[in-house]
Structure formats: structure tokens, C-alpha cells
Motif scaffolding. Sequence first.
Motif, PDB file in Angstrom:
ATOM      1  N   ARG A 109      11.729 -12.627 -15.764  1.00 30.85           N
ATOM      2  CA  ARG A 109      11.169 -11.342 -15.341  1.00 30.85           C
ATOM      3  C   ARG A 109      10.985 -10.394 -16.532  1.00 30.85           C
ATOM      4  NH1 ARG A 109      13.275  -9.695  -9.324  1.00 30.85           N
ATOM      5  NH2 ARG A 109      13.407 -11.809  -8.454  1.00 30.85           N
ATOM      6  N   LEU A 110      11.863 -10.462 -17.496  1.00 30.56           N
ATOM      7  CA  LEU A 110      11.716  -9.619 -18.678  1.00 30.56           C
ATOM      8  C   LEU A 110      10.499 -10.002 -19.504  1.00 30.56           C
ATOM      9  CD1 LEU A 110      15.461  -9.398 -19.634  1.00 30.56           C
ATOM     10  CD2 LEU A 110      13.979  -7.435 -19.199  1.00 30.56           C
ATOM     11  N   GLY A 111      10.059 -11.247 -19.395  1.00 32.08           N
ATOM     12  CA  GLY A 111       8.895 -11.695 -20.122  1.00 32.08           C
ATOM     13  C   GLY A 111       7.640 -11.745 -19.289  1.00 32.08           C
ATOM     14  N   LYS A 112       7.703 -11.241 -18.056  1.00 32.69           N
ATOM     15  CA  LYS A 112       6.561 -11.319 -17.134  1.00 32.69           C
ATOM     16  C   LYS A 112       5.329 -10.677 -17.758  1.00 32.69           C
ATOM     17  CE  LYS A 112       5.193 -10.332 -12.374  1.00 32.69           C
ATOM     18  NZ  LYS A 112       5.604  -9.691 -11.094  1.00 32.69           N
ATOM     19  N   GLY A 113       4.233 -11.399 -17.734  1.00 34.00           N
ATOM     20  CA  GLY A 113       2.981 -10.865 -18.258  1.00 34.00           C
ATOM     21  C   GLY A 113       2.635 -11.403 -19.625  1.00 34.00           C
ATOM     22  N   THR A 114       3.614 -11.959 -20.340  1.00 36.38           N
ATOM     23  CA  THR A 114       3.331 -12.439 -21.686  1.00 36.38           C
ATOM     24  C   THR A 114       2.579 -13.759 -21.661  1.00 36.38           C
ATOM     25  OG1 THR A 114       5.458 -13.591 -21.823  1.00 36.38           O
ATOM     26  CG2 THR A 114       5.402 -11.323 -22.584  1.00 36.38           C
ATOM     27  N   GLN A 115       2.637 -14.471 -20.537  1.00 36.24           N
ATOM     28  CA  GLN A 115       1.988 -15.780 -20.493  1.00 36.24           C
ATOM     29  C   GLN A 115       0.468 -15.700 -20.629  1.00 36.24           C
ATOM     30  OE1 GLN A 115       4.243 -14.647 -18.404  1.00 36.24           O
ATOM     31  NE2 GLN A 115       5.995 -16.001 -18.551  1.00 36.24           N
ATOM     32  N   SER A 116      -0.098 -14.524 -20.414  1.00 37.72           N
ATOM     33  CA  SER A 116      -1.545 -14.364 -20.484  1.00 37.72           C
ATOM     34  C   SER A 116      -2.019 -14.110 -21.916  1.00 37.72           C
ATOM     35  CB  SER A 116      -1.995 -13.224 -19.585  1.00 37.72           C
ATOM     36  OG  SER A 116      -1.426 -11.993 -20.026  1.00 37.72           O
TER      37      SER A 116
END
Length: 210
Positions: A201-208
Motif C-alpha cells: 500500500r505504501l508503494g501503490k501507484g508506482t507500478q505505472s
Amino acid sequence: MTRRAWGLVLALSIVVFAVAVTAGRVAGPPDPEFAFTETQAGEPGAPVTWEPCVPIVYQVHTSRLLGGEGEALAFVDEAVEHVSALTGLRFRREPVGQPFDVAISWAAADEVDELAGKVAGVTRAAIKRYASREWFVSGQIVLDVEVFDRIGLGEEGRAILLHELGHLVGLDHVDSRAELMYRTTTGRLDYGRGDREGLVRLGKGTQSCS
């Protein structure tokens, strides 16, 4: 020496300093197995984290640690890569003397007050508000050099560093002994199920990021 013999206490291992606006401290999301150190103002479930897609530049100071620099750098790099893989956050190590966001070092308790007693590590992070959000913008991890001179850079040391890296990216202590983010050592050597969910959850969004 067994894992329990050294009995390190990781209490008080995070201190968060606000650069601009300090978010209110909350218990975290309903899942009791992970918690965030800070959340966005007015959004209890949204953690403060590092800015997506921007590499977190870190440097490692090994002068106080017994042993070779190469071994210490490999020790830190492996732990950082583990956190990166779980969060999706990007890290890049630069040599000492270059600009950096995070410093990782070793020191004695008489140099860093928070290391007094049986504390094995302390983490500090700074928060800044911009683009209508709060972000971690810098940090520091200081590990107890006397502890590491005793236990070395093996599994026990790695568990301590992973615990502190968890704080660095935004995880708080929890009450579950099944998690590495429990406030004292239990013999666990890697992140538990709740820890891993919190890291995702702390890294959510970085995969894009391209």
C-alpha cells in the motif's frame, strides 16, 4: 548466540520530523497487522509515502562498522532491493559526498541518544507538503554499531535493517508478534503477511512508472 539471547528492543525506532505541515498521527487502517507512521490530513487510510516514480537516493556510511566496506554495502543494497521489490518504490545508491535523500550509517549510543539501552536502530524521516499531498522527502537510519559488531551482517542484522527500512517508507509498529514491525525482536527474520500488505500500500501507484 541464539536469536533471543541478544534480546534487542526496537522500541522508539522511528522519529518523524515535519518539514512543512505535520500530518495527524493515527492508528492506521483497520487491519491490525500493519499501521502507517503518518497519514494524509483528512484521509486516515491514505499513508504518507515517498513520491511515486522518483528514485530515493541513499548513501551508506560504513566507517564505524568493523569489516570491509564492500560487505556492508552489499548487505544494505540487498535489504533495500527487498523493500523495493515489495513496495515498487525505486532506490538508487550514490557514493558518500554526492547529493542524497537518505543516509544509512552506524553509530554508538553515546553519539545518538535514541540508541541508548537496548535499541538497535533509529529512523528519522522528514515530510513536506506539495501538490496537495504530504510526502517523505528525506530520511536517516542509524544502526547501533556495538550491536552489529557483535552479531555481524547475517540474518539477525538483516532483520533489524529491514525493520528500520519499514519505518523509512512509512510503516509503524504493530501489536502482532507475527510481524517484523512488532516493537521488539521475536526471532522473525523477514516481513510478515501484514508487513507485506502495508508495504504494498505504501508503494501503490508506482507500478505505472515507465
